[in-house]
Write a protein that holds these residues in place. Structure first.
Motif, mmCIF file in Angstrom:
data_model
loop_
_atom_site.group_PDB
_atom_site.id
_atom_site.type_symbol
_atom_site.label_atom_id
_atom_site.label_comp_id
_atom_site.label_asym_id
_atom_site.label_seq_id
_atom_site.Cartn_x
_atom_site.Cartn_y
_atom_site.Cartn_z
ATOM 1 N N PHE A 205 0.840 -1.196 0.000
ATOM 2 C CA PHE A 205 0.000 0.000 0.000
ATOM 3 C C PHE A 205 0.875 1.246 0.000
ATOM 4 C CE2 PHE A 205 -2.592 3.293 1.928
ATOM 5 C CZ PHE A 205 -3.852 3.068 1.399
ATOM 6 N N GLY A 206 0.510 2.250 -0.797
ATOM 7 C CA GLY A 206 1.265 3.503 -0.817
ATOM 8 C C GLY A 206 0.508 4.581 -1.559
ATOM 9 N N ARG A 207 1.141 5.721 -1.707
ATOM 10 C CA ARG A 207 0.548 6.875 -2.380
ATOM 11 C C ARG A 207 1.083 6.985 -3.806
ATOM 12 N NH1 ARG A 207 -3.760 10.078 -0.345
ATOM 13 N NH2 ARG A 207 -3.530 10.367 1.893
ATOM 14 N N TYR A 208 0.178 7.400 -4.710
ATOM 15 C CA TYR A 208 0.620 7.806 -6.036
ATOM 16 C C TYR A 208 1.242 9.196 -5.952
ATOM 17 C CZ TYR A 208 -1.674 4.008 -8.600
ATOM 18 O OH TYR A 208 -2.018 2.788 -9.117
ATOM 19 N N GLU A 209 1.930 9.603 -7.025
ATOM 20 C CA GLU A 209 2.467 10.966 -7.067
ATOM 21 C C GLU A 209 1.332 11.970 -6.948
ATOM 22 O OE1 GLU A 209 5.102 13.887 -10.003
ATOM 23 O OE2 GLU A 209 4.900 11.749 -10.456
ATOM 24 N N GLN A 210 0.205 11.709 -7.638
ATOM 25 C CA GLN A 210 -0.997 12.515 -7.446
ATOM 26 C C GLN A 210 -1.788 11.875 -6.305
ATOM 27 O OE1 GLN A 210 -3.737 12.786 -10.732
ATOM 28 N NE2 GLN A 210 -5.076 14.239 -9.681
ATOM 29 N N GLU A 211 -1.781 12.502 -5.148
ATOM 30 C CA GLU A 211 -2.374 11.896 -3.965
ATOM 31 C C GLU A 211 -3.889 12.029 -3.917
ATOM 32 O OE1 GLU A 211 -0.487 13.361 -0.477
ATOM 33 O OE2 GLU A 211 1.471 12.528 -1.003
ATOM 34 N N PHE A 212 -4.439 13.018 -4.621
ATOM 35 C CA PHE A 212 -5.891 13.222 -4.573
ATOM 36 C C PHE A 212 -6.332 14.114 -5.728
ATOM 37 C CE2 PHE A 212 -3.906 16.421 -1.851
ATOM 38 C CZ PHE A 212 -4.419 17.600 -2.374
ATOM 39 N N VAL A 213 -7.632 14.100 -5.966
ATOM 40 C CA VAL A 213 -8.278 15.056 -6.863
ATOM 41 C C VAL A 213 -9.070 16.010 -5.979
ATOM 42 C CG1 VAL A 213 -9.849 15.398 -8.803
ATOM 43 C CG2 VAL A 213 -8.479 13.290 -8.641
ATOM 44 N N LYS A 214 -8.845 17.305 -6.132
ATOM 45 C CA LYS A 214 -9.565 18.293 -5.337
ATOM 46 C C LYS A 214 -10.874 18.640 -6.023
ATOM 47 C CE LYS A 214 -9.395 20.794 -1.545
ATOM 48 N NZ LYS A 214 -9.202 20.180 -0.218
ATOM 49 N N LEU A 215 -11.980 18.577 -5.262
ATOM 50 C CA LEU A 215 -13.290 18.927 -5.787
ATOM 51 C C LEU A 215 -13.659 20.336 -5.340
ATOM 52 C CD1 LEU A 215 -13.186 15.693 -5.737
ATOM 53 C CD2 LEU A 215 -15.637 15.865 -6.051
ATOM 54 N N PRO A 216 -14.727 20.917 -5.903
ATOM 55 C CA PRO A 216 -15.110 22.282 -5.523
ATOM 56 C C PRO A 216 -15.290 22.433 -4.014
ATOM 57 C CG PRO A 216 -16.329 21.602 -7.462
ATOM 58 C CD PRO A 216 -15.592 20.391 -6.982
ATOM 59 N N ALA A 217 -14.898 23.576 -3.495
ATOM 60 C CA ALA A 217 -14.985 23.830 -2.058
ATOM 61 C C ALA A 217 -16.423 23.709 -1.568
ATOM 62 C CB ALA A 217 -14.438 25.221 -1.748
ATOM 63 N N GLY A 218 -16.603 22.945 -0.506
ATOM 64 C CA GLY A 218 -17.932 22.761 0.078
ATOM 65 C C GLY A 218 -18.782 21.730 -0.620
ATOM 66 N N ALA A 219 -18.205 20.983 -1.574
ATOM 67 C CA ALA A 219 -18.986 19.992 -2.316
ATOM 68 C C ALA A 219 -19.377 18.811 -1.438
ATOM 69 C CB ALA A 219 -18.209 19.507 -3.536
ATOM 70 N N GLY A 220 -18.419 18.263 -0.688
ATOM 71 C CA GLY A 220 -18.703 17.124 0.171
ATOM 72 C C GLY A 220 -18.850 15.816 -0.582
ATOM 73 N N PRO A 221 -17.802 15.324 -1.254
ATOM 74 C CA PRO A 221 -17.909 14.069 -2.006
ATOM 75 C C PRO A 221 -18.296 12.902 -1.104
ATOM 76 C CG PRO A 221 -15.614 14.715 -1.711
ATOM 77 C CD PRO A 221 -16.439 15.877 -1.272
ATOM 78 N N ARG A 222 -19.226 12.083 -1.582
ATOM 79 C CA ARG A 222 -19.773 11.000 -0.754
ATOM 80 C C ARG A 222 -19.520 9.626 -1.379
ATOM 81 N NH1 ARG A 222 -24.152 10.370 3.146
ATOM 82 N NH2 ARG A 222 -25.105 8.315 2.934
ATOM 83 N N HIS A 223 -20.180 9.316 -2.494
ATOM 84 C CA HIS A 223 -19.995 8.049 -3.203
ATOM 85 C C HIS A 223 -19.532 8.340 -4.623
ATOM 86 C CE1 HIS A 223 -22.682 5.222 -0.562
ATOM 87 N NE2 HIS A 223 -21.756 5.861 0.136
ATOM 88 N N PHE A 224 -19.058 7.292 -5.311
ATOM 89 C CA PHE A 224 -18.597 7.478 -6.685
ATOM 90 C C PHE A 224 -18.716 6.165 -7.436
ATOM 91 C CE2 PHE A 224 -15.020 6.432 -3.984
ATOM 92 C CZ PHE A 224 -14.273 5.506 -4.703
ATOM 93 N N VAL A 225 -18.637 6.274 -8.773
ATOM 94 C CA VAL A 225 -18.770 5.097 -9.632
ATOM 95 C C VAL A 225 -17.804 5.237 -10.802
ATOM 96 C CG1 VAL A 225 -20.672 6.093 -10.989
ATOM 97 C CG2 VAL A 225 -20.429 3.613 -10.832
ATOM 98 N N PHE A 226 -17.252 4.113 -11.239
ATOM 99 C CA PHE A 226 -16.321 4.104 -12.369
ATOM 100 C C PHE A 226 -17.079 3.900 -13.676
ATOM 101 C CE2 PHE A 226 -13.869 2.465 -8.742
ATOM 102 C CZ PHE A 226 -12.752 3.277 -8.775
#
Length: 370
Positions: A205-226
């Motif tokens: 287990f480890g981190r990619y060079e890109q550790e995250f995707v930033k979403l709009p401020a105050g969005a509150g990401p909950r679930h997602f689908v590929f």
């Protein structure tokens, strides 16, 4: 003559039995026992009529808020919430063996390493399980042993940060999924407006060079689908009632669309919850709690979304919903009205159409098809 008649009768009974078996689609229902439920419910959906029947109840499971079957459907993994008196860390990940008739046989459990465990996923090979905790803001990965049980956590990641919304004073890991297109794990954190990206391969287990995707401020990401074919992820945002479309290009993930799940004229309060794609990947659906609807989108050739409208869920607070494996039905778990409502999928328009069928169950919050 008599022998022929008996043979024809036996053949008829065999055909009827097989037909009835094929008509039934079995599924488990996760619940909140603190809101009147008794545990995990086992139900059947008639794939011809849309009728739902309760087949069994597995009692004694505290707040089984999210469920996930193994790829071979032989084990069920459940995150359960506990009081601090029962488990100071906040809850557990529990493993069950699934019997021939859907019965659940407890194998073992491990601590969740964070309060409010809310999501669980199983690796495509069935050898690992990952969970997210809302209260603790943690994500944990567990190895699965030969009998389906879970070992103590291989790794625990504690998120950090906050956001602009009053509900974002601390991290809130709300979902976690193994990538279907490579050695990775993604996790949506509602408290930090991030879709976190981890590298995971052969237990490492480890981190990619890109550790995250930033979403709009105050969005509150909950679930997602590929997306089933393209390197695209659709994230439903609880706090601002939107969906963010994320794409990977040149090894970099970025947001290329944000679109509302609510009609333009809606003025009340609403919070998004769950998200799913149609079986053919042409339509996307998200649940609105407050507006009490399913938002429907067309997935275009460029993977951008077009809003088609909303459909009332015939209940209150649609926390979770699921599209049947044959793609013909949608079941919506309405937490506050204590019912599951049944919709027939219109494959020409993409719109779910209420069938008039439903079942009363206390505080349903997760649907997992067998």
């Amino acid at each position: 003559m008599i022998r022929n008649i008996l043979f024809a009768y036996v053949l008829f009974l065999f055909i009827v039995t097989i037909g009835n078996a094929q008509e039934k689609q079995m599924f488990y229902v996760g619940t909140f026992t603190t809101e009147g439920a008794e545990g995990i419910y086992y139900c059947s959906l008639n794939s011809q009529s849309g009728e739902i029947s309760l087949e069994n109840t597995f009692k004694g499971v505290d707040n089984p808020s999210f469920l996930r079957l193994s790829p071979q459907k032989d084990f069920l993994y459940v995150v359960t919430r506990a009081t601090p008196q029962v488990e100071p860390s906040g809850g557990f990940i529990s493993a069950y063996q699934v019997g021939e008739k859907g019965e659940l046989h407890f194998i073992n459990k491990q601590v969740s390493n964070g309060a409010g465990p809310c999501h669980v996923d199983v690796a495509p090979d069935g050898k690992f399980v990952a969970i997210a905790t809302y209260g603790g803001g943690t994500t944990s990965v567990y190895a699965v042993n030969e009998n389906g049980g879970v070992e103590p956590a291989l790794t625990v990641v504690k998120n950090s940060g906050n956001g602009l919304h009053p509900n974002q004073k601390s991290p809130h890991a709300h979902s976690i999924k193994f990538s279907p297109k490579g050695p990775g794990i993604f996790s949506a954190d509602l408290g930090t407006d991030q879709l976190n990206i981890f590298h995971f391969e052969n237990g490492s287990f480890g981190r990619y060079e890109q550790e995250f995707v930033k979403l709009p401020a105050g969005a509150g990401p909950r679930h997602f689908v590929f997306h089933p074919e393209e390197e695209v992820i659709y994230v439903i945002n609880e706090l601002n009632s939107t969906i963010s479309a994320i794409k990977k290009e040149n090894e970099k993930w970025y947001v290329f669309q944000n679109i509302s799940t609510l009609p333009d004229d809606f003025k009340g309060e609403s919070n998004c919850a769950d998200i799913h794609l149609s079986k053919d990947g042409q339509y996307l659906y998200g649940s609105n709690r407050g507006h009490n609807s399913i938002a429907v989108f067309k997935v275009n050739a460029n993977q951008k979304l077009s809003f088609l409208g909303t459909v009332p869920v015939e209940g209150n607070w649609p926390r979770n919903f699921g599209i049947s494996p044959d793609g013909n039905w949608m079941l919506v778990a309405n937490q506050r009205s204590h019912n599951i409502t049944v919709f027939r999928m219109n494959h020409e328009t993409g719109m779910p159409e209420f069938s008039g069928k439903q079942i009363d169950l206390p505080a349903p919050v997760c649907i997992e098809y067998q």
